[in-house]
Design a protein around this motif. Structure first.
Motif, PDB file in Angstrom:
ATOM      1  N   CYS A 151       0.854  -1.106   0.202  1.00  0.00           N
ATOM      2  CA  CYS A 151      -0.053  -0.058   0.127  1.00  0.00           C
ATOM      3  C   CYS A 151       0.830   1.121  -0.063  1.00  0.00           C
ATOM      4  O   CYS A 151       1.708   1.361   0.836  1.00  0.00           O
ATOM      5  N   ASN A 152       0.728   2.168  -0.938  1.00  0.00           N
ATOM      6  CA  ASN A 152       1.306   3.383  -0.663  1.00  0.00           C
ATOM      7  C   ASN A 152       2.873   3.290  -1.327  1.00  0.00           C
ATOM      8  O   ASN A 152       3.567   3.921  -0.633  1.00  0.00           O
ATOM      9  N   GLY A 153       3.356   2.101  -1.857  1.00  0.00           N
ATOM     10  CA  GLY A 153       4.666   1.861  -1.969  1.00  0.00           C
ATOM     11  C   GLY A 153       5.458   1.184  -0.905  1.00  0.00           C
ATOM     12  O   GLY A 153       6.631   0.880  -1.088  1.00  0.00           O
ATOM     13  N   ASN A 154       4.643   0.759   0.128  1.00  0.00           N
ATOM     14  CA  ASN A 154       5.227   0.158   1.458  1.00  0.00           C
ATOM     15  C   ASN A 154       4.528  -1.432   1.337  1.00  0.00           C
ATOM     16  O   ASN A 154       3.338  -1.778   0.912  1.00  0.00           O
ATOM     17  N   THR A 155       5.322  -2.446   1.923  1.00  0.00           N
ATOM     18  CA  THR A 155       5.273  -3.897   1.987  1.00  0.00           C
ATOM     19  C   THR A 155       5.316  -4.337   3.218  1.00  0.00           C
ATOM     20  O   THR A 155       6.254  -3.808   4.026  1.00  0.00           O
ATOM     21  N   GLY A 156       4.317  -5.051   3.736  1.00  0.00           N
ATOM     22  CA  GLY A 156       4.400  -5.471   5.079  1.00  0.00           C
ATOM     23  C   GLY A 156       3.138  -6.243   5.588  1.00  0.00           C
ATOM     24  O   GLY A 156       2.355  -6.733   4.391  1.00  0.00           O
ATOM     25  N   ILE A 157       3.208  -6.881   6.668  1.00  0.00           N
ATOM     26  CA  ILE A 157       2.006  -7.479   7.085  1.00  0.00           C
ATOM     27  C   ILE A 157       1.122  -6.819   7.810  1.00  0.00           C
ATOM     28  O   ILE A 157       1.337  -5.880   8.689  1.00  0.00           O
ATOM     29  N   PHE A 158      -0.391  -7.250   7.959  1.00  0.00           N
ATOM     30  CA  PHE A 158      -1.309  -6.558   8.702  1.00  0.00           C
ATOM     31  C   PHE A 158      -2.460  -7.482   8.943  1.00  0.00           C
ATOM     32  O   PHE A 158      -2.663  -8.751   8.314  1.00  0.00           O
ATOM     33  N   PRO A 159      -3.505  -7.422   9.890  1.00  0.00           N
ATOM     34  CA  PRO A 159      -4.446  -8.111  10.222  1.00  0.00           C
ATOM     35  C   PRO A 159      -5.713  -8.436   9.189  1.00  0.00           C
ATOM     36  O   PRO A 159      -5.847  -7.538   8.402  1.00  0.00           O
ATOM     37  N   ALA A 160      -5.916  -9.602   9.026  1.00  0.00           N
ATOM     38  CA  ALA A 160      -6.895  -9.918   7.874  1.00  0.00           C
ATOM     39  C   ALA A 160      -8.281  -9.409   8.098  1.00  0.00           C
ATOM     40  O   ALA A 160      -8.966  -8.995   7.304  1.00  0.00           O
ATOM     41  N   SER A 161      -8.619  -9.022   9.786  1.00  0.00           N
ATOM     42  CA  SER A 161      -9.971  -8.507  10.024  1.00  0.00           C
ATOM     43  C   SER A 161     -10.152  -7.096   9.695  1.00  0.00           C
ATOM     44  O   SER A 161     -11.289  -6.561   9.688  1.00  0.00           O
ATOM     45  N   PHE A 162      -8.816  -6.290   9.415  1.00  0.00           N
ATOM     46  CA  PHE A 162      -8.816  -4.980   9.157  1.00  0.00           C
ATOM     47  C   PHE A 162      -9.080  -4.641   7.626  1.00  0.00           C
ATOM     48  O   PHE A 162      -9.623  -3.581   7.356  1.00  0.00           O
ATOM     49  N   VAL A 163      -9.503  -5.691   6.727  1.00  0.00           N
ATOM     50  CA  VAL A 163      -9.616  -5.280   5.250  1.00  0.00           C
ATOM     51  C   VAL A 163     -10.751  -6.419   4.825  1.00  0.00           C
ATOM     52  O   VAL A 163     -11.132  -7.259   5.526  1.00  0.00           O
ATOM     53  N   GLU A 164     -11.358  -5.916   3.634  1.00  0.00           N
ATOM     54  CA  GLU A 164     -12.098  -6.701   2.965  1.00  0.00           C
ATOM     55  C   GLU A 164     -11.919  -6.733   1.504  1.00  0.00           C
ATOM     56  O   GLU A 164     -11.181  -5.733   0.956  1.00  0.00           O
ATOM     57  N   GLU A 165     -12.028  -7.963   0.799  1.00  0.00           N
ATOM     58  CA  GLU A 165     -11.503  -7.795  -0.572  1.00  0.00           C
ATOM     59  C   GLU A 165     -12.436  -7.302  -1.470  1.00  0.00           C
ATOM     60  O   GLU A 165     -13.792  -7.201  -1.389  1.00  0.00           O
ATOM     61  N   VAL A 166     -12.152  -6.688  -2.614  1.00  0.00           N
ATOM     62  CA  VAL A 166     -12.853  -6.047  -3.628  1.00  0.00           C
ATOM     63  C   VAL A 166     -13.304  -7.084  -4.693  1.00  0.00           C
ATOM     64  O   VAL A 166     -12.320  -7.568  -5.244  1.00  0.00           O
ATOM     65  N   PRO A 167     -14.667  -7.411  -4.661  1.00  0.00           N
ATOM     66  CA  PRO A 167     -14.960  -8.418  -5.582  1.00  0.00           C
ATOM     67  C   PRO A 167     -14.505  -8.166  -6.868  1.00  0.00           C
ATOM     68  O   PRO A 167     -14.659  -7.223  -7.656  1.00  0.00           O
ATOM     69  N   VAL A 168     -13.784  -9.358  -7.669  1.00  0.00           N
ATOM     70  CA  VAL A 168     -13.337  -9.222  -8.879  1.00  0.00           C
ATOM     71  C   VAL A 168     -13.905 -10.535  -9.510  1.00  0.00           C
ATOM     72  O   VAL A 168     -13.347 -11.559  -9.211  1.00  0.00           O
ATOM     73  N   SER A 169     -14.800 -10.590 -10.638  1.00  0.00           N
ATOM     74  CA  SER A 169     -15.262 -11.669 -11.251  1.00  0.00           C
ATOM     75  C   SER A 169     -15.907 -12.674 -10.430  1.00  0.00           C
ATOM     76  O   SER A 169     -15.683 -13.969 -10.636  1.00  0.00           O
ATOM     77  N   GLY A 170     -16.309 -12.107  -9.200  1.00  0.00           N
ATOM     78  CA  GLY A 170     -17.184 -13.071  -8.506  1.00  0.00           C
ATOM     79  C   GLY A 170     -16.025 -14.049  -7.651  1.00  0.00           C
ATOM     80  O   GLY A 170     -16.566 -15.191  -6.896  1.00  0.00           O
ATOM     81  N   GLN A 171     -14.718 -13.678  -7.677  1.00  0.00           N
ATOM     82  CA  GLN A 171     -13.897 -14.737  -6.959  1.00  0.00           C
ATOM     83  C   GLN A 171     -13.417 -14.136  -5.682  1.00  0.00           C
ATOM     84  O   GLN A 171     -13.534 -12.882  -5.492  1.00  0.00           O
ATOM     85  N   SER A 172     -13.111 -14.836  -4.666  1.00  0.00           N
ATOM     86  CA  SER A 172     -12.526 -14.420  -3.364  1.00  0.00           C
ATOM     87  C   SER A 172     -11.479 -15.493  -2.831  1.00  0.00           C
ATOM     88  O   SER A 172     -11.638 -16.441  -2.982  1.00  0.00           O
ATOM     89  N   LEU A 173     -10.548 -14.609  -2.577  1.00  0.00           N
ATOM     90  CA  LEU A 173      -9.301 -15.263  -1.831  1.00  0.00           C
ATOM     91  C   LEU A 173      -8.959 -15.380  -0.182  1.00  0.00           C
ATOM     92  O   LEU A 173      -8.259 -16.060   0.287  1.00  0.00           O
ATOM     93  N   ILE A 174      -9.952 -14.411   0.245  1.00  0.00           N
ATOM     94  CA  ILE A 174      -9.562 -14.197   1.641  1.00  0.00           C
ATOM     95  C   ILE A 174     -10.750 -15.052   2.387  1.00  0.00           C
ATOM     96  O   ILE A 174     -11.878 -14.806   2.077  1.00  0.00           O
TER      97      ILE A 174
END
Length: 489
Positions: A466-489
């Motif tokens: 995000c914004n040029g930075n890479t790292g880990i973060f809690p999964a509960s803080f985000v949600e996936e933007v649906p793309v072609s009806g698929q979900s990986l989370i």
């Protein structure tokens, strides 16, 4: 009657309405000694359900008297007057409701505890109907035309049908408030009505008595008069798990099982190994830190008294040499003169190469790590495969190594089956909450930011960019933007 009692009776009454017991609900409402405008509104709605129009009119009068800006109360009293065929008073109340809307298209009462949206176009429709009942068809038509300016897509049909009827000078149906929809008390306030045990059972965390497991209140201890004044026994800091240590030097992790710490942090050592690495707990996270970066923390009354003479300064000089990790291959051992290359694949890994290494040396390290031939591997400077980002034998490696910061660089790797014209698609995420962490390996972001998913660490943690930075973060803080009806989370 106290506010707590009023809140409790209000909640009981709306619960009876949910159970279809309207008689008991009305009895409880009428027993409230000092109702507010919302409770009077609920009483009026119940009287309307029982067809008791005089009692409903009186209740709505009280509701408006308590809150003269409650547009929905004017709307309901106007409906009551319309049923009593008092069309002039009905028209006046609908006009007051429209005025209370203050030129807004609608008012959503959900935040106030009422699941209802009052639309301006519906209020104008009822105004037009009252004018029609009084024989003022021209004014009725004008109100309906005005309603078109406030209409929403969901309310377009009823306005059109009313206009057709008005052109033929035929009456149409009024818009009525839904039955059994009432103001409800705040659910958070209702939850606080139940008694809670805020203290709970006592647990021994620290004690001056060795092997103390007493969890009640200590009895009175015998007192000694005129006894000698002696210093107290050392007060040992007893942790629930591990021994407390102070961090002396900043440590930057090189692998996923190591922890980032800075001078002054207090960690709890679980185990020290013969390889000069210690397994510690810090901020509820477990990992490895060099033992020679730590100093045992002794907490006692005597030490606290000595601290008053002056504040100890942090250790000066360079930190000790990083100890070698047993079980790691030579390519994973970081050294001072090697560049750490972090590679994003189906999993993440690192390799160490001399700075400025040619393409062949870098590819040999990565191909050996993946156990794949170099011809089956494609390297990229970014997560997207483009002509500018792909690293080939003809690429100017000096321009690649210039991207390194502090002997560290991040690359993306794709196997041949992933790059046959269909590179692995990115998974966009959106942040539901802001996340800020002092840990260098974590990814900080704000609510609403778009994050690119790179890999899944475990069930609770993800790795992203995000914004040029890479790292880990809690999964509960985000949600996936649906793309072609698929979900990986």
């Amino acid at each position: 009657m106290s506010y707590v009692d009023t809140l409790r009776q209000w909640d009981q009454a709306v619960t009876c309405v949910d159970r279809q017991d309207l008689t008991e609900a009305l009895r409880i409402f009428l027993a409230i000694q000092e109702p507010n405008s919302k409770i009077y509104f609920d009483i009026g709605c119940l009287h309307l359900l029982n067809q008791d129009l005089d009692a409903a009119e009186k209740a709505f009068d009280c509701s408006i008297g308590k809150d003269e800006h409650l547009a929905v109360a004017f709307f309901q009293r106007g409906t009551t007057f319309y049923r009593k065929k008092r069309y002039e008073e009905s028209l006046a109340d609908f006009q007051q409701a429209f005025k209370a809307l203050r030129s807004n298209q609608l008012i959503d009462y959900k935040a106030l505890g009422l699941r209802y949206i009052l639309y301006a176009c519906e209020v104008l429709l009822n105004m037009a109907l009252s004018e029609a009942q009084l024989g003022n068809w021209e004014k009725a038509h004008d109100n309906l035309v005005k309603a078109l300016n406030y209409k929403t897509d969901a309310k377009l049909n009823i306005i059109d049908r009313a206009l057709d009827s008005a052109l033929k000078q035929k009456l149409f149906k009024p818009v009525e408030f839904p039955s059994k929809v009432l103001f409800k008390p705040n659910k958070h306030y209702v939850a606080e009505l139940e008694k809670k045990d805020y203290l709970g059972k006592a647990t021994v965390v620290a004690s001056v008595v060795p092997q103390d497991d007493f969890s009640g209140f200590a009895p009175l201890q015998p007192q000694v008069e005129d006894g000698p004044t002696l210093p107290k026994e050392p007060e040992v800091l007893r942790a629930l798990e591990g021994e407390p240590h102070t961090v002396l030097f900043k440590f930057v992790p090189e692998t996923s099982d190591e922890l980032a710490v800075v001078p002054g942090n207090i960690v709890f050592v679980l185990q020290k190994g013969a390889d000069n690495w210690a397994s510690v707990i810090f901020n509820e996270r477990r990992g490895l830190v060099p033992s020679n970066y730590l100093e045992r923390l002794e907490m006692s009354l005597a030490s606290k008294q000595n601290e008053g003479q002056g504040i100890s300064q942090p250790p000066s000089g360079e930190p000790p040499t990083r100890p070698e990790r047993k079980g790691l291959t030579p390519s994973e051992q970081p050294t001072d003169n090697l560049c750490i290359v972090k590679v994003h694949f189906t999993f993440n890994f690192t390799v160490s190469v001399p700075p400025g290494s040619p393409y062949e040396v870098l590819m040999e390290k990565i191909s050996n790590k993946l156990n794949l031939p170099s011809t089956a591997i494609t390297l990229s400077l970014t997560s997207e495969l483009t002509e500018q980002s792909v690293i080939t034998p003809s690429t100017d490696m000096e321009s690649v190594w210039r991207r390194a910061r502090g002997l560290r660089i991040t690359l993306w790797c794709y196997a041949k089956e992933q790059t046959d014209g269909n590179p692995q698609s990115e998974v966009p995420l959106v942040a539901l909450h802001s996340y800020e962490s002092p840990n260098p390996e974590d990814l900080n972001f704000h609510q609403g930011d778009t994050i690119t998913l790179l890999s899944r660490v475990n069930q609770d943690w993800l790795e992203g960019q995000c914004n040029g930075n890479t790292g880990i973060f809690p999964a509960s803080f985000v949600e996936e933007v649906p793309v072609s009806g698929q979900s990986l989370i």
